[in-house]
Design an enzyme around this catalytic site. Structure first.
Site, PDB file in Angstrom:
ATOM      1  N   ASP A  59       0.870  -1.172   0.000  1.00 13.01           N
ATOM      2  CA  ASP A  59       0.000   0.000   0.000  1.00 13.01           C
ATOM      3  C   ASP A  59       0.907   1.222   0.000  1.00 13.01           C
ATOM      4  OD1 ASP A  59      -1.690   2.122   0.469  1.00 13.01           O
ATOM      5  OD2 ASP A  59      -2.585   1.295   2.301  1.00 13.01           O
ATOM      6  N   VAL A  60       0.964   1.924  -1.126  1.00 14.68           N
ATOM      7  CA  VAL A  60       1.935   3.017  -1.249  1.00 14.68           C
ATOM      8  C   VAL A  60       1.599   4.197  -0.341  1.00 14.68           C
ATOM      9  CG1 VAL A  60       2.592   2.401  -3.603  1.00 14.68           C
ATOM     10  CG2 VAL A  60       0.770   4.097  -3.230  1.00 14.68           C
TER      11      VAL A  60
ATOM     12  N   LYS B 294      -1.479  15.783  -9.892  1.00 15.13           N
ATOM     13  CA  LYS B 294      -0.529  15.626 -10.989  1.00 15.13           C
ATOM     14  C   LYS B 294       0.345  16.860 -11.167  1.00 15.13           C
ATOM     15  CE  LYS B 294      -1.528  11.413 -11.944  1.00 15.13           C
ATOM     16  NZ  LYS B 294      -0.546  10.332 -11.692  1.00 15.13           N
TER      17      LYS B 294
ATOM     18  N   TYR C 206      -7.505  15.286  -8.748  1.00 18.76           N
ATOM     19  CA  TYR C 206      -6.566  14.619  -9.653  1.00 18.76           C
ATOM     20  C   TYR C 206      -5.618  15.641 -10.281  1.00 18.76           C
ATOM     21  CZ  TYR C 206      -4.888  11.368 -13.228  1.00 18.76           C
ATOM     22  OH  TYR C 206      -4.103  10.574 -14.024  1.00 18.76           O
TER      23      TYR C 206
END
Length: 255
Positions: free
Chosen positions: A65-66, A164, A160
């Site tokens: 799980d990052v 990014k 999102y």
């Protein structure tokens, strides 16, 4: 650590169980890398390990799980113990949030997106940076999965888009901070790669003018080929930013 492991280059792909991560892992295996596969679900990772073994390739599945610092640390401890080094990290794991007005978006969706796409990418980059700095020979390559949303947003995609843009800042910081240690960083900004998660876009995506329209897509293998190209470069050369996109998608001219 075996002699074969000493001679092979080691790559790590996060989000390797499906989509772009899976296709890229397969490509790096074809290029002769030993590939460490990280993802939340163990079953697709183990399937990929078995597929690789059937072709005489070597992959290692490490469910991760990052967003969890302890899980990321365990992943990199396993890599260092097993192989002694890491040559390439493809920092790919990411999530999206529903495309709805931000005042209607549950806050847990904001936190989930930022935790995976920013904190998760940072945790993996941080651990890779440390290992690449310690190992001998020193250095390595970190490739971050960006997005065309790192340049311009789609409607109702604030979480999102923010995430990014943050990845772009992290990539530039890694590229600068890594110079002293022969650590090189790149970002691949992707537009409309066809995967299980993006298939819905072929049926219609909300556009800036308020309409909904299907968008052209490209095969995810083109993203994998871009990662493979960057991964194959010597550490004396780099592609800092690359955009790989479906040619006719509404990106150029968006807004």
């Amino acid at each position: 650590m075996s002699e074969d492991n000493k001679q092979s280059k080691i790559a790590l792909v996060t989000g390797a169980g499906s989509g772009i991560g899976r296709v890229t892992a397969l490509g790096l295996l074809e290029d002769g890398f030993i590939v460490v596969l990280a993802g939340r679900r163990a079953e697709p990772l183990q399937t990929l390990v078995a597929d690789a073994a059937s072709r005489g390739q070597t992959a290692l599945a490490v469910p991760t799980d990052v967003t969890d610092p302890a899980s990321v640390q365990a992943l990199f401890d396993t890599i260092e113990k097993t192989y002694g080094r890491l040559d390439v990290l493809f920092n790919n794991a990411g999530v999206n949030a529903p495309a709805i007005p931000m005042d209607e978006l549950p806050l847990e969706k904001w936190f989930a997106t930022l935790n995976t796409n920013v904190t998760g990418v940072y945790l993996c980059a941080r651990a890779a940076f440390g290992l690449m700095r310690r190992q001998s020979p020193q250095g390595g390559r970190i490739i971050n999965n960006g997005s065309i949303s790192a340049h311009v947003p789609r409607p109702f995609t604030a979480p999102y888009t923010v995430s990014k843009h943050a990845v772009t800042g992290l990539t530039k910081s890694l590229a600068l901070d890594g110079r002293a240690f022969n650590i090189v960083a790149s970002q691949i900004d992707i537009g409309n790669a066809l995967t299980e998660l993006s298939e819905r876009m072929t049926r219609g995506v909300l556009q800036a003018n308020g309409t909904t329209a299907p968008e052209p897509m490209m095969d995810a293998r083109h993203v994998a080929d871009a990662v493979r190209h960057v991964a194959a470069m010597p550490l004396t050369a780099n592609i800092l930013n690359m955009t790989v996109m479906a040619s006719s998608m509404p990106f150029v001219g968006r807004g």
